[in-house]
Scaffold this motif. Structure first.
Motif, short mmCIF file in Angstrom:
data_model
loop_
_atom_site.label_atom_id
_atom_site.label_comp_id
_atom_site.label_asym_id
_atom_site.label_seq_id
_atom_site.Cartn_x
_atom_site.Cartn_y
_atom_site.Cartn_z
N GLU A 27 -43.68 -26.20 -31.71
CA GLU A 27 -43.91 -26.69 -33.16
C GLU A 27 -44.37 -25.74 -34.37
O GLU A 27 -43.55 -26.04 -35.64
N ARG A 28 -44.74 -24.70 -33.95
CA ARG A 28 -44.60 -23.43 -34.92
C ARG A 28 -43.21 -22.92 -35.31
O ARG A 28 -42.92 -22.75 -36.53
N ARG B 100 -40.67 -24.75 -35.37
CA ARG B 100 -40.08 -25.94 -35.98
C ARG B 100 -40.37 -25.68 -37.46
O ARG B 100 -39.51 -25.78 -38.49
N GLN B 101 -41.70 -25.39 -37.70
CA GLN B 101 -42.15 -25.21 -39.18
C GLN B 101 -41.52 -23.87 -39.65
O GLN B 101 -41.20 -23.94 -40.96
N ALA C 108 -35.09 -31.18 -42.06
CA ALA C 108 -35.81 -31.62 -40.79
C ALA C 108 -34.81 -32.12 -39.69
O ALA C 108 -35.04 -31.98 -38.59
#
Length: 169
Positions: A124-125, A127-128, A134
């Protein structure tokens, strides 16, 4: 979150005992068997069970007539001492490599634990942090996941094929 840590620990211990411990045991057993085989061969040669050794000795004597059977133990002892000196000189490198291996193994096991435990948060990190739209970011991560899965699967299949062929041979 409370169930993740015990499961990560159990998975890490499971992988360690299923993959790493057997590999280490096989490596130690292989080294032990090699030493036993060398001793057995040495005893059998000394007892005269290998005719080809005698034939080799005759050929050596033909090429080096000054070498007599009485001098053979002294010559072998001399070569053994030279080999021991060579290995003693390399002992520092052997110990260093063993320590590096143990450190790498420890880091790998710890990394595996934290990846099992926090893998979703790390993804998730990541991905950010990726500087893409996106849709493109999700496509890139899905493609990377498929590539990793294909790489691991093909390595497993190749290893199984090598093991099967080695068993048949």
């Amino acid at each position: 979150r409370t169930n993740v840590t015990p499961m990560a620990l159990a998975s890490t211990i499971g992988v360690t005992f299923v993959l790493i411990v057997p590999a280490l045991v096989i490596g130690f057993l292989f080294a032990h068997q090699a030493m036993e085989a060398a001793q057995s061969i040495q005893l059998q040669v000394a007892a005269g069970h290998f005719d080809w050794v005698n034939r080799l000795w005759m050929r050596l004597q033909a090429h080096f007539p000054q070498l007599s059977p009485a001098e053979l133990p002294a010559a072998l002892r001399n070569y053994g001492q030279q080999a021991a000196q060579f290995l003693a000189g390399r002992l520092g490198a052997i110990v260093r490599h063993a320590a590096e291996f143990l450190l790498d193994l420890t880091v790998t096991i710890l990394a595996m634990y934290y990846l099992f435990r926090d893998g979703h948060a790390i993804i998730e990190r990541l991905r950010q942090l990726l500087p893409f739209e996106a849709a493109h970011r999700d496509h890139l991560l899905a493609h990377a996941r498929e590539l990793i899965f294909a790489s691991v699967t093909s390595s497993f299949v190749a290893g199984a094929a090598h093991g099967a062929l080695g068993s048949l041979a």
